[in-house]
Design an enzyme around this catalytic site. Sequence first.
Site, PDB file in Angstrom:
ATOM      1  N   HIS A  10      -9.278  14.989 -32.384  1.00 17.89           N
ATOM      2  CA  HIS A  10      -9.350  16.068 -32.765  1.00 17.89           C
ATOM      3  C   HIS A  10      -9.592  17.108 -33.621  1.00 17.89           C
ATOM      4  CE1 HIS A  10      -5.947  15.619 -35.106  1.00 17.89           C
ATOM      5  NE2 HIS A  10      -5.460  14.429 -34.568  1.00 17.89           N
ATOM      6  N   GLU A  82      -1.783   9.277 -30.136  1.00 25.23           N
ATOM      7  CA  GLU A  82      -1.496   8.283 -31.152  1.00 25.23           C
ATOM      8  C   GLU A  82      -0.674   7.324 -31.449  1.00 25.23           C
ATOM      9  OE1 GLU A  82      -3.322   7.855 -33.998  1.00 25.23           O
ATOM     10  OE2 GLU A  82      -3.865   9.417 -34.790  1.00 25.23           O
TER      11      GLU A  82
END
Length: 199
Positions: A10, A82
């Site tokens: 990202h 994550e």
Amino acid sequence: MKKTIYLMRHGQTLFNKRRKVQGWCDSPLTELGIIQAGTAAKYFKENHIVFDHSYCSTSERASDTLEIVTDLPYTRLKGLKEWNFGTFEGESEDLNPPLPYGDFFVNYGGEEEKEFQRRMVNTVQKIVEEDNEVVLIVSHGAACRKFMQYWEHTSSIRQKERLGNCCILKFEYENKEFKLVEIINHDFSNLSEASPVLT
């Protein structure tokens, strides 16, 4: 049949900028992060890369990045999240232990390293087994790194440095194996938050 997967981190977030531990917790993209995602979008467009489908983690920083990169419908999957850093979430990165982290975070409510890696690998494997030939996946730094490390034995290229925001890892998938064939690192050194968003 050979398939192609673009696994991307990202764009920069507020916590990245403030050097905060960011795993399962979330923070918004910065203006620079939005520009970075726009740069990635431009890369795909200029190289005539068309996706069959796109996926991202359930974290907003991933879906917000993906929405800048492509206007395709997409699927959010928890398996692409994550690493869970437990009670270290939101704390200063200065508190992190030296690499490799191993199972350090388990004592603080986080995930085991191998469990985290297996989650990521299994999720991406399921994605490519769908009826997709060219796929975009927006995930996270450690998640991309652990996936890359899992397939080091099939790949001739690697990157030891930290995976930067909007770094793209191009994998080919054939005979149930992934092979890293290219690392696309954009040069953001001349960008600032005042730069125009690239589309």
